[in-house]
Design a protein around this motif. Structure first.
Motif, short mmCIF file in Angstrom:
data_model
loop_
_atom_site.label_atom_id
_atom_site.label_comp_id
_atom_site.label_asym_id
_atom_site.label_seq_id
_atom_site.Cartn_x
_atom_site.Cartn_y
_atom_site.Cartn_z
N HIS A 6 1.04 -5.63 4.95
CA HIS A 6 1.41 -7.20 4.91
C HIS A 6 0.45 -7.99 6.10
CE1 HIS A 6 4.34 -10.49 4.06
NE2 HIS A 6 3.24 -11.13 4.19
N TYR A 7 0.47 -7.11 7.38
CA TYR A 7 -0.32 -7.62 8.39
C TYR A 7 -1.83 -7.83 8.15
CZ TYR A 7 -3.33 -7.32 12.60
OH TYR A 7 -4.16 -7.55 13.60
N TRP A 8 -2.37 -6.79 7.15
CA TRP A 8 -3.81 -6.98 6.95
C TRP A 8 -4.03 -8.19 5.98
CZ3 TRP A 8 -6.89 -4.85 10.45
CH2 TRP A 8 -6.45 -3.85 10.95
N LEU A 9 -2.89 -8.11 5.04
CA LEU A 9 -2.99 -9.38 4.20
C LEU A 9 -3.08 -10.57 4.73
CD1 LEU A 9 -3.17 -9.52 1.02
CD2 LEU A 9 -0.48 -10.05 1.13
N ASN A 10 -2.25 -10.89 5.65
CA ASN A 10 -2.16 -12.08 6.54
C ASN A 10 -3.35 -12.32 7.22
OD1 ASN A 10 0.56 -12.82 5.30
ND2 ASN A 10 1.66 -12.09 7.20
N LYS A 11 -3.98 -11.28 7.66
CA LYS A 11 -5.30 -11.39 8.37
C LYS A 11 -6.55 -11.66 7.47
CE LYS A 11 -4.37 -11.01 12.81
NZ LYS A 11 -4.65 -11.85 13.98
N GLY A 12 -6.04 -11.78 6.13
CA GLY A 12 -7.22 -11.95 5.24
C GLY A 12 -8.02 -10.67 4.86
N TYR A 13 -7.51 -9.44 4.80
CA TYR A 13 -8.24 -8.18 4.48
C TYR A 13 -7.40 -7.78 3.35
CZ TYR A 13 -9.84 -7.38 9.33
OH TYR A 13 -10.65 -7.52 10.29
N LYS A 14 -7.94 -8.32 2.04
CA LYS A 14 -7.48 -8.24 0.92
C LYS A 14 -7.52 -6.99 0.05
CE LYS A 14 -6.66 -12.74 -0.19
NZ LYS A 14 -7.08 -13.51 1.01
N ASN A 15 -8.77 -6.11 0.81
CA ASN A 15 -8.92 -4.62 0.16
C ASN A 15 -8.16 -3.46 0.82
OD1 ASN A 15 -10.88 -5.48 -1.62
ND2 ASN A 15 -12.67 -5.34 -0.21
N LYS A 16 -7.38 -3.97 1.84
CA LYS A 16 -6.48 -2.73 2.45
C LYS A 16 -5.28 -2.63 1.87
CE LYS A 16 -8.42 -2.91 7.34
NZ LYS A 16 -8.74 -1.33 7.55
N SER A 17 -5.10 -1.45 1.02
CA SER A 17 -3.77 -1.18 0.49
C SER A 17 -3.66 0.29 0.24
CB SER A 17 -3.92 -1.68 -0.76
OG SER A 17 -4.71 -0.98 -1.83
N LYS A 18 -4.39 0.92 1.12
CA LYS A 18 -3.97 2.79 1.01
C LYS A 18 -3.56 3.11 2.59
CE LYS A 18 -6.90 3.80 -2.81
NZ LYS A 18 -7.90 3.89 -3.28
N PHE A 19 -3.12 4.19 2.45
CA PHE A 19 -2.73 5.18 3.52
C PHE A 19 -3.23 6.50 3.71
CE2 PHE A 19 0.06 1.53 2.73
CZ PHE A 19 0.40 1.01 4.10
N ILE A 20 -3.59 6.71 4.98
CA ILE A 20 -3.79 8.23 5.24
C ILE A 20 -2.84 9.02 5.71
CG2 ILE A 20 -5.27 9.77 6.65
CD1 ILE A 20 -7.55 7.33 6.40
N THR A 21 -2.50 10.31 5.39
CA THR A 21 -1.36 11.04 5.83
C THR A 21 -2.26 12.58 6.01
OG1 THR A 21 0.80 11.66 5.40
CG2 THR A 21 -0.73 11.79 3.48
N LEU A 22 -1.26 13.22 6.65
CA LEU A 22 -1.54 14.59 7.07
C LEU A 22 -1.14 15.82 5.93
CD1 LEU A 22 -1.32 14.88 11.10
CD2 LEU A 22 -3.33 14.43 9.70
N SER A 23 -1.90 16.68 5.53
CA SER A 23 -1.26 17.45 5.02
C SER A 23 0.13 18.30 5.63
CB SER A 23 -2.08 18.58 4.42
OG SER A 23 -2.78 19.21 5.70
N ASN A 24 1.10 18.56 4.61
CA ASN A 24 2.32 19.23 5.35
C ASN A 24 3.02 18.20 6.00
OD1 ASN A 24 3.89 21.49 5.78
ND2 ASN A 24 3.13 21.53 7.80
N SER A 25 2.89 16.98 6.06
CA SER A 25 3.79 15.94 6.65
C SER A 25 4.89 15.55 5.84
CB SER A 25 2.96 14.79 6.99
OG SER A 25 2.44 14.24 5.63
N TYR A 26 5.94 14.88 6.39
CA TYR A 26 7.34 14.44 5.77
C TYR A 26 7.56 13.30 6.59
CZ TYR A 26 11.98 14.60 4.66
OH TYR A 26 13.13 13.97 4.12
N HIS A 27 7.91 12.23 5.80
CA HIS A 27 8.47 10.99 6.42
C HIS A 27 9.73 10.48 5.62
CE1 HIS A 27 4.69 10.67 8.94
NE2 HIS A 27 4.04 11.30 7.95
N GLY A 28 10.46 11.31 4.69
CA GLY A 28 11.35 10.74 4.05
C GLY A 28 11.66 11.09 2.57
N GLU A 29 12.39 10.39 2.08
CA GLU A 29 12.54 10.60 0.73
C GLU A 29 12.65 9.51 -0.41
OE1 GLU A 29 12.70 13.79 -0.55
OE2 GLU A 29 13.48 14.83 1.31
N THR A 30 12.71 8.29 0.19
CA THR A 30 12.35 7.23 -0.74
C THR A 30 10.98 7.00 -1.10
OG1 THR A 30 11.99 5.72 1.44
CG2 THR A 30 14.21 5.73 0.27
N LEU A 31 10.78 6.39 -2.26
CA LEU A 31 9.45 6.45 -2.98
C LEU A 31 8.29 6.22 -2.08
CD1 LEU A 31 10.16 5.05 -6.62
CD2 LEU A 31 10.23 7.68 -5.73
N GLY A 32 8.23 5.30 -1.27
CA GLY A 32 7.29 4.84 -0.29
C GLY A 32 7.02 6.08 0.77
#
Ligand SMILES: *Cc1c(COP(=O)(O)O)cnc(C)c1O
Length: 448
Positions: free
Chosen positions: A128-154
């Motif tokens: 949402h930060y990038w959207l508010n700043k006018g960056y309409k193409n930013k919607s992806k995330f980079i993650t490390l293999s073997n990482s864990y951030h929780g169980e909800t879908l996001g």
């Protein structure tokens, strides 16, 4: 009341987390009556040393008199109030203290009520930060293999532990996954520092290729806990901070497990002297008492949402129990203990003692590695040390160590073939000795 009556009642109506319930046809559930310090006691008086801090949450022991007292005081004053439009003293005090003790530049606190929710907050906030700043193409995330951030879908989407993720793939957004700096994978003769530095080239290349569509990189600083306690060198975080700045991408530090002293410093990011753009905290935040989480962020990110209402830039995210006063008072009591006692100093000595206590496993034929970062110590068992062939997961070797632990009064809960200690900080030398001896005997038994 005895254990077996409660077990039957339990299995009649409960569905337990992260569990194949059929296992409980032969693996008894353990009903706990009370807790004190590192000890849990069942309904027949049997005690268990909580070597894993009840899923990494407990810091200063169960039923800690000081934290208990603070919650009781708060309970008689205000149990809960809506945090939109309203506020309360514990949440204001806690926010001031968190801003003061976290890396410089993290100046705003956005609360939720569990770790996964804090990750969802971070995801949405960054996008949402990038959207508010006018960056309409930013919607992806980079993650490390073997990482864990929780169980909800996001949170699941930006994690990479296949045991938890694979089944739900069709429901998940696609993250960009780059190789983890996990130093268990390093070449022989190579140091943690060398390996972590070298593997960063993948991140560099990925950022270079995708920066214009990427909102943020998610990392668990220094230890990938749910990913079998794999560890890496702070140099990776320093390089990542530089690269994220260079490519205009947020760095989101998930310190939900490693925060509050687990890695030796209050926060793991300190070891690389970096400030992430968003830092997620939960677990130890309340000393292991009550659910609470927070995403701390910078004034820069905060300001991108700050505008006249009709411009519709506000962050309209909420949870019912956000910033609960009882949870905040448990957190304040926990921070008081850090402020008034030499916790990190004492932990140095405890962590040395933990390592000494398992040193005899160093040349065990089925121990591939003993690794440690601060108060987290992990022992990786392996089928063949020469070829580094792991035990097949179907053999459930770790489960044998778990069962041995229970028989001997220690709650160990291996992750796959990794036996680890992550005890409350109030553990003493005798208790460490017992925990280590039980793990050593359990590993001998499970690797025969
Ligand atoms: C436990 C954990 C989470 C999720 O927290 P919950 O409170 O279980 O939702 C996220 N990230 C890390 C690194 C964790 O260890």
């Amino acid at each position: 009341m005895d254990n077996s009556i409660l077990r039957n009642r339990d299995l009649t109506t409960l569905w337990h987390p992260c569990t194949q319930m059929k296992d409980h046809e032969w693996l008894p559930i353990i009903p706990i009556k009370s807790g004190k310090g590192v000890w849990l006691e069942d309904f027949e008086g049997k005690q268990y040393l909580d070597a894993i801090s009840s899923w990494w949450v407990n810091l200063f022991g169960h039923s800690n008199p000081f934290i208990n007292e603070r919650i009781k005081q708060q309970l008689d004053t205000l149990e809960h109030v809506i945090l939109a439009g309203f506020s309360h003293e514990p949440v204001i005090e806690l926010s001031e203290q968190l801003v003061a003790i976290t890396p410089p530049g993290l100046d705003k606190c956005f609360y939720a009520d569990n770790g996964s929710s804090a990750i969802e907050v971070a995801l949405k906030m960054s996008y949402h930060y990038w959207l508010n700043k006018g960056y309409k193409n930013k919607s992806k995330f980079i993650t490390l293999s073997n990482s864990y951030h929780g169980e909800t879908l996001g949170a699941l989407a930006v994690g990479d532990v296949s045991l938890y993720k694979e089944t739900y793939q069709p429901l998940l957004m696609q993250a960009i996954t780059v190789p983890s700096p996990d130093c268990f994978q390093r070449e022989t003769g190579s140091s943690w520092h060398e390996h972590s530095e070298k593997i960063f080239s993948h991140m560099q290349q990925t950022l270079e290729a995708h920066a214009d569509e990427v909102c943020a990189v998610f990392v668990e600083p220094l230890v990938q806990c749910a990913g079998n306690m794999r560890m890496y060198d702070p140099v990776y975080l320093s390089l990542l901070r530089k690269a994220c700045d260079e490519y205009n991408v947020h760095l989101i530090a998930d310190e939900i497990a490693v925060g509050f002293g687990r890695t030796g410093t209050l926060f793991a990011c300190e070891q690389a002297s970096i400030t992430p753009d968003i830092m997620c905290l939960s677990k130890g935040l309340t000393g292991g008492y009550l659910p609470l989480s927070v995403a701390l962020t910078t004034n820069n990110i905060y300001q991108a949402f700050y505008d006249d209402y009709e411009n519709l830039t506000a962050f309209l995210h909420s949870h019912s129990y956000t910033g609960n006063p009882l949870a905040c008072s448990a957190a304040l009591a926990t921070l008081d203990i850090f402020a008034n006692q030499p916790v990190l100093e004492n932990n140095k000595q405890l962590s040395r003692y933990m390592l000494e206590s398992v040193s005899e496993l160093g040349d065990h034929p089925h121990v591939a590695e003993i690794r440690q970062t601060g108060m987290i110590l992990a022992i990786e068992i392996i089928k063949d040390k020469k070829t580094m062939q792991p035990y097949p997961w179907q053999e459930r070797r770790g489960l044998k160590v778990y069962q041995h632990g229970l028989q001997n009064g220690v709650l160990l809960r291996p992750l796959g073939n990794v036996v680890y200690f992550m005890p409350p900080y109030v553990i003493n030398h005798d208790e460490i000795k017992l925990m280590a001896k039980t793990a050593i005997d359990g590993i001998h038994g499970a690797t025969q």
